[in-house]
Design a protein around this motif. Structure first.
Motif, PDB file in Angstrom:
ATOM      1  N   SER A 160       6.181  -2.859   1.058  1.00 64.01           N
ATOM      2  CA  SER A 160       7.759  -4.080   0.645  1.00 64.01           C
ATOM      3  C   SER A 160       8.117  -4.094   1.982  1.00 64.01           C
ATOM      4  N   ARG A 218       6.675   3.791  -2.942  1.00 64.04           N
ATOM      5  CA  ARG A 218       6.280   2.450  -3.476  1.00 64.04           C
ATOM      6  C   ARG A 218       6.372   2.709  -5.474  1.00 64.04           C
ATOM      7  N   PRO A 258       1.348   3.104  -7.832  1.00 58.78           N
ATOM      8  CA  PRO A 258       2.002   3.712  -6.417  1.00 58.78           C
ATOM      9  C   PRO A 258       1.527   4.736  -7.853  1.00 58.78           C
ATOM     10  N   CYS A 262       5.939   1.402   2.289  1.00 62.00           N
ATOM     11  CA  CYS A 262       4.434   1.457   2.219  1.00 62.00           C
ATOM     12  C   CYS A 262       4.298   2.629   1.941  1.00 62.00           C
ATOM     13  N   ASP A 281       5.021   8.266   0.320  1.00 64.41           N
ATOM     14  CA  ASP A 281       4.315   6.978  -0.516  1.00 64.41           C
ATOM     15  C   ASP A 281       5.353   7.339  -1.619  1.00 64.41           C
TER      16      ASP A 281
END
Length: 544
Positions: free
Chosen positions: A203, A184, A284, A155, A182
């Protein structure tokens, strides 16, 4: 199942179990991965139940070696999650039959929203003590109550939750951070630039620790990876819809990258699926370098037995590069040929959808359990119709659901008001049941379900069958995962729909080829993926 045991258990060591499937692979030498669909066929054939396989199977279980039902990190501090409070306002049956979120716009994802999703999909709802231990009751059903599925979060920063990679721990309802930052972007790359992953602030990755289920079920436990994650996902999807949170199931990803991201042991654990949750997240970031991690975890049991068939099947259905993932997804999204309507048998349209509102999805999940005994009394055709509608609700996914390639519901009806007993096929294109054979088949249904009386006593038994030749021909070996998972999500929705309508349900196992033969010639060439029995639960009379 008892409380977590063996906190001071000796270190785990593994015993190698060579199978006929492994022996063949050793002789044949290396072969290609996802495109060599003979490997999925070999695994499926080798793990079928038959009278012969059941007779030569293990006579008992080593209860002293029973694995823990949790993955427990020894050195990572917990981040406690807030317990959910008020239920959502949307009736369960409504969110089960509508793939889009019930709310008019996307709801914000924060720590309390995530806690609700995790609690009602993979959490422990209550426990019951007994002499010598306790039983934990989870939100979703699991084969053997062994709970080998773990949920992980990838996340961005979400209010009180820092960006990172987290493991969800049901035993103390907390998160444990595996990586800070992060990641992602790495997940976006691993999924072949899947748009849903790019837009999702969170996710959720489902993964299995094989031994926690293989202890009882051996190599067949790879099927259970998708059965048991599917029932969890059915809960998760219903909760997301109730909360107005967009979601998409993502089955296309580079397996080794996702496993490394989650610090999984590739010999013992495997990522199964990803659910992208929410929308409107910032793009992202560039993926950071992925440092190898190793964490100390509680030994599951005194010793572990390996079943190489499981690892081989996972490897055979793995995707190796983002380019391969993107190509797989493009092939999976191609529209298959339209199937002509089946003109055989009497056609019975489903009853109109019920109008009366019911309980919210959280209340239904709290009541849900596996029915242990059915009363041989009829349920209404409107109830069976509602259950079927929920079971076949379109699945938002990065692949065309295998139903379009061959996964279908067959039913043995015993006691449904207004519907004569017999064998049926559900034509989801026309939203109707097609009568294949009239007759009372309670005895046969019990036999098909591995001799379990539950199937004989139920009002109806629902079997998910798949045309594996069509599925594997389009999706490769990964199609085997897709077929198992799509059927299991349908089974999980059946659980929830049945309990929302105040009837019972339970998942059962089966004699594979006998089921196909029972529904032949209509089901010729198809393979069984899942079985659910539904009906009125038996309630003992109160003493006078």
């Amino acid at each position: 199942m008892g409380a977590p045991r063996g906190l001071l258990a000796p270190a785990t060591h593994r015993h190698r179990h060579f199978s006929p499937l492994e022996s063949r692979a050793r002789v044949e030498g290396p072969v290609s991965q996802n495109s060599d669909i003979a490997r999925a066929r070999r695994y499926h054939e080798a793990t079928k139940h038959s009278w012969a396989s059941v007779r030569r199977g293990p006579r008992g279980l080593d209860w002293e070696n029973m694995p823990l039902p949790y993955k427990i990190y020894l050195d990572l501090p917990p981040l406690p999650l807030p317990k959910p409070s008020a239920d959502s306002p949307h009736p369960a049956l409504s969110v089960l039959t509508h793939p889009a979120p019930a709310a008019p716009k996307s709801a914000e994802l924060d720590l309390p929203a995530l806690a609700r999703l995790l609690y009602y999909s993979g959490g422990v709802l209550r426990t019951r003590r007994y002499p010598g231990g306790e039983i934990a009751f989870r939100a979703a059903a699991c084969t053997g109550n062994l709970h080998h599925i773990d949920l992980y979060l990838v996340c961005s920063a979400l209010g009180d939750l820092e960006a990172g990679v987290y493991h969800f721990a049901p035993h103390d309802f907390s998160l444990r951070r595996l990586r800070a930052g992060d990641f992602r972007g790495l997940l976006f790359d691993a999924t072949g630039d899947c748009p849903a992953i790019a837009e999702a602030p969170v996710s959720i990755v489902a993964a299995s620790t094989f031994w926690r289920n293989a202890w009882k079920y051996g190599a067949r436990a790879y099927r259970h990876c998708y059965w048991d994650s599917g029932t969890i996902l059915a809960n998760l999807f219903a909760l997301a819809a109730a909360g107005g949170i967009p979601f998409q199931l993502v089955l296309g990803f580079v397996d080794s990258t996702v496993a490394e991201l989650l610090a999984l042991d590739p010999q013992r654990e495997a990522p199964l699926s990803i659910v992208a949750l929410g929308s409107g997240a910032p793009a992202p970031p560039v993926p950071p370098l992925l440092e190898p991690l190793r964490f100390r975890t509680m030994p599951l049991s005194r010793r572990e037995v390996e079943y190489p068939e499981m690892r081989e099947m996972h490897a055979a259905s793995s995707l190796a590069t983002p380019t391969e993932v993107a190509a797989w997804r493009n092939a999976a999204s191609a529209r298959p040929p339209e199937r002509p309507a089946d003109g055989s048998g009497t056609v019975i349209p489903l009853a109109p959808a019920p109008i009366a509102p019911g309980e919210p999805i959280e209340a239904v999940i709290r009541r849900r359990g596996s029915t242990r005994r059915f009363a041989r009394t009829p349920i209404g055709f409107d109830i069976l119709s509602a259950i079927l509608r929920a079971a076949v609700t379109p699945l938002p996914a990065d692949f065309q659901p295998p139903a379009r390639y061959g996964t279908e519901i067959y039913a043995v009806v015993h006691a449904v008001a207004g519907l004569e007993p017999g064998a049926y096929w559900f034509d989801r294109t026309r939203n109707c049941l097609v009568l294949l054979r009239r007759g009372s088949f309670r005895r046969e249904a019990g036999t098909l379900a591995l001799g379990q009386e539950l199937a004989a006593d139920a009002a109806a038994d629902l079997f998910w069958l798949s045309d594996l030749d069509a599925v594997l021909g389009t999706l490769g070996n990964r199609g085997y995962r897709a077929a198992q998972l799509e059927a299991a999500v349908g089974g999980g929705r059946t659980y929830l729909a049945a309990f929302s309508l105040r009837v019972g349900a339970t998942g059962l196992t089966f004699f594979d080829d006998d089921v196909t033969q029972f529904f032949a010639p209509h089901a010729k060439g198809k393979s069984v993926m899942f079985l659910m029995a539904v009906g009125n639960p038996h309630r003992a009379r109160a003493a006078v």
